[in-house]
Design an enzyme around this catalytic site. Structure first.
Site, mmCIF file in Angstrom:
data_model
loop_
_atom_site.group_PDB
_atom_site.id
_atom_site.type_symbol
_atom_site.label_atom_id
_atom_site.label_comp_id
_atom_site.label_asym_id
_atom_site.label_seq_id
_atom_site.Cartn_x
_atom_site.Cartn_y
_atom_site.Cartn_z
ATOM 1 N N HIS A 210 6.657 10.896 13.318
ATOM 2 C CA HIS A 210 5.688 9.446 12.845
ATOM 3 C C HIS A 210 4.178 9.924 12.599
ATOM 4 O O HIS A 210 3.215 9.417 13.184
ATOM 5 C CB HIS A 210 5.678 8.467 14.200
ATOM 6 C CG HIS A 210 5.209 7.180 13.693
ATOM 7 N ND1 HIS A 210 5.735 6.060 14.135
ATOM 8 C CD2 HIS A 210 4.551 6.954 12.743
ATOM 9 C CE1 HIS A 210 5.151 4.967 13.556
ATOM 10 N NE2 HIS A 210 4.396 5.197 12.903
ATOM 11 N N VAL A 211 4.298 10.895 11.531
ATOM 12 C CA VAL A 211 2.874 11.498 11.194
ATOM 13 C C VAL A 211 2.886 11.339 9.674
ATOM 14 O O VAL A 211 1.630 12.173 8.954
ATOM 15 C CB VAL A 211 3.001 12.974 11.585
ATOM 16 C CG1 VAL A 211 2.861 12.988 12.955
ATOM 17 C CG2 VAL A 211 4.043 13.730 11.273
ATOM 18 N N ALA B 130 1.307 9.326 7.865
ATOM 19 C CA ALA B 130 -0.020 8.744 7.653
ATOM 20 C C ALA B 130 -1.073 9.589 8.185
ATOM 21 O O ALA B 130 -2.348 9.234 7.893
ATOM 22 C CB ALA B 130 -0.222 7.389 8.243
ATOM 23 N N GLU C 246 11.013 6.338 19.855
ATOM 24 C CA GLU C 246 10.189 7.349 19.568
ATOM 25 C C GLU C 246 9.724 7.752 20.901
ATOM 26 O O GLU C 246 9.096 6.898 21.843
ATOM 27 C CB GLU C 246 9.138 6.943 18.611
ATOM 28 C CG GLU C 246 9.602 6.670 17.079
ATOM 29 C CD GLU C 246 8.733 6.215 16.300
ATOM 30 O OE1 GLU C 246 7.538 6.238 16.387
ATOM 31 O OE2 GLU C 246 8.969 5.891 14.976
ATOM 32 N N ARG D 181 9.473 1.528 9.575
ATOM 33 C CA ARG D 181 9.905 1.463 10.948
ATOM 34 C C ARG D 181 11.427 1.768 11.158
ATOM 35 O O ARG D 181 12.138 1.560 10.296
ATOM 36 C CB ARG D 181 9.477 0.110 11.398
ATOM 37 C CG ARG D 181 7.956 -0.197 11.809
ATOM 38 C CD ARG D 181 7.273 0.643 12.812
ATOM 39 N NE ARG D 181 6.028 0.348 13.078
ATOM 40 C CZ ARG D 181 4.855 1.063 12.381
ATOM 41 N NH1 ARG D 181 5.119 1.878 11.650
ATOM 42 N NH2 ARG D 181 3.730 0.637 12.780
ATOM 43 N N THR E 25 0.781 -0.921 -0.018
ATOM 44 C CA THR E 25 -0.026 0.006 -0.003
ATOM 45 C C THR E 25 0.861 1.377 0.136
ATOM 46 O O THR E 25 0.495 2.301 -0.737
ATOM 47 C CB THR E 25 -0.826 0.025 1.323
ATOM 48 O OG1 THR E 25 -1.713 -1.061 1.154
ATOM 49 C CG2 THR E 25 -1.963 1.244 1.058
ATOM 50 N N LEU E 26 1.728 1.422 0.716
ATOM 51 C CA LEU E 26 2.621 2.635 1.080
ATOM 52 C C LEU E 26 3.435 2.602 -0.263
ATOM 53 O O LEU E 26 3.742 4.000 -0.701
ATOM 54 C CB LEU E 26 3.510 2.290 2.208
ATOM 55 C CG LEU E 26 3.295 3.047 3.598
ATOM 56 C CD1 LEU E 26 1.881 2.676 4.143
ATOM 57 C CD2 LEU E 26 4.258 2.790 4.505
#
Ligand code: NDP
Ligand code: 7N6
Length: 308
Positions: A274-275, A277, A255, A226, A145-146
């Site tokens: 970590h944003v 998405a 994180e 990740r 997907t990514l």
């Protein structure tokens, strides 16, 4: 499996208000409630969550609002017969656009101008620093997907797109697909390497000293997968030694990224918390998968996006 009561764990508030998901699922048969402690969790049959909690181990089904499942105890869930489903499939647009943004930030120097603006500084780059993405190249490692979200946008803007996946099966818009064994060949000679694989025993440390050395000196590493997919110490060393030019990183070994991390300090490194998405539609994507799974449980007991 019969779901009478579905808990929305409070940990989803890391991404959206839990009440939004309750409202989006309110027309369904199971009662949908926000849960935030062990007693409330144990009164449910299933839970939708961001984080893992010990209390979930007495439930029948856990749905993670993330695509990554590296923080769940997979062998224990399997032993106990607990179904785990994830949210892969909903992040192509958001992460694809973020990665396009990282690449434009580098090529059009947008990060540099944002930093200058903070200092009220009017300064132009050297004539040969800015470039256009059209005609540049990106290798997307992981073409799910990514990866496809990234590849589609890179292709649309006129970049040469190559990629790496386990199966080597062709992907639309990707000029050449390499097998995992050919990673070094795939990542050498391209301007951007974008990581979009899950973190597991095969991908931990996938990008280390040797891979960074194989990359072009003018190249940038993008990690939206990740933190553990990259050997972070090796990355810092490669940036210090000029083995690669820069990086755009959304995910880290630890994180939040500790204040003392050298990664904060490089001019050519973009750090995002970590944003990649994040989108205000996130809960709608999750609701779609949960709805499908509740329908499938009732129809034939199967699951979409089943991990365990
Ligand atoms: P998918 O399952 O859709 O895609 C995973 C891809 O990785 C597949 O193409 C797969 O190959 C490939 N792959 C797996 N192992 C390897 C390997 N060893 N070498 C090369 N390719 C490999 O997952 P998603 O795209 O939905 O998500 C990927 C990961 O990205 C998640 O697990 C999560 O950790 C992270 N993520 C991060 C986000 C963020 O906010 N930064 C948002 C969403 C996800 P094949 O196609 O052959 O099976
Ligand atoms: C919250 C992060 C995932 O694996 O890490 C991401 O799906 C989601 C938006």
């Amino acid at each position: 499996m019969h779901v009478e009561r579905l808990g929305i764990h409070d940990s989803v508030s890391a991404v959206f208000p839990p009440e939004r998901l309750c409202e989006a699922l309110a027309d369904l048969h199971p009662e949908v409630v926000v849960v935030d402690d062990a007693a409330a969790i144990s009164a449910c049959d299933a839970v939708v969550t961001f984080a893992h909690e010990e209390a979930f181990l007495d439930l029948e089904w856990i749905h993670s609002i993330q695509a990554g499942y590296d923080r769940f105890p997979l062998p224990e869930l399997e032993d106990r017969g607990i179904v785990l489903t994830n949210s892969t499939g909903i992040h192509g647009d958001s992460v694809g656009e973020t990665v396009l943004g990282y690449m434009l930030g580098v090529s059009r120097r947008l990060q540099q101008y944002a930093r200058q603006q903070e200092r009220r500084e009017w300064d132009k780059p050297d004539w040969d620093v800015p470039f256009t993405l059209a005609g540049e190249s990106v290798c997307v490692v992981g073409l799910g997907t990514l990866g496809r979200g990234i590849a589609d946008r890179a292709d649309a803007i006129g970049m040469t797109v190559t990629g790496v996946r386990r199966s080597e099966e062709p992907v639309e818009g990707v000029d050449r697909v390499y097998a995992s064994e050919d990673l070094h060949e795939a990542i050498s000679g391209v301007r951007f390497v974008a990581l979009a694989t899950p973190l597991n025993e095969h991908t931990r440390g996938l990008i280390g000293e040797a891979e960074l050395a194989a990359m072009d000196e003018e190249s940038y590493l993008i990690n939206v997968a990740r933190g553990g997919v990259v050997d972070q110490d090796a990355l810092v060393a490669a940036l210090e030694d000029g083995e690669i030019r820069g990086a755009a990183l959304d995910v880290f070994e630890t994180e939040p990224l500790p204040e003392e991390s050298p990664l904060w300090g490089f001019e050519e490194v973009t750090v995002t918390p970590h944003v990649a998405a994040f989108t205000r539609e996130y809960y709608e994507g999750v609701a779609g998968i949960v709805r499908t799974n509740l329908e499938r449980i009732a129809a034939d007991g199967t699951f979409e996006n089943r991990v365990v």
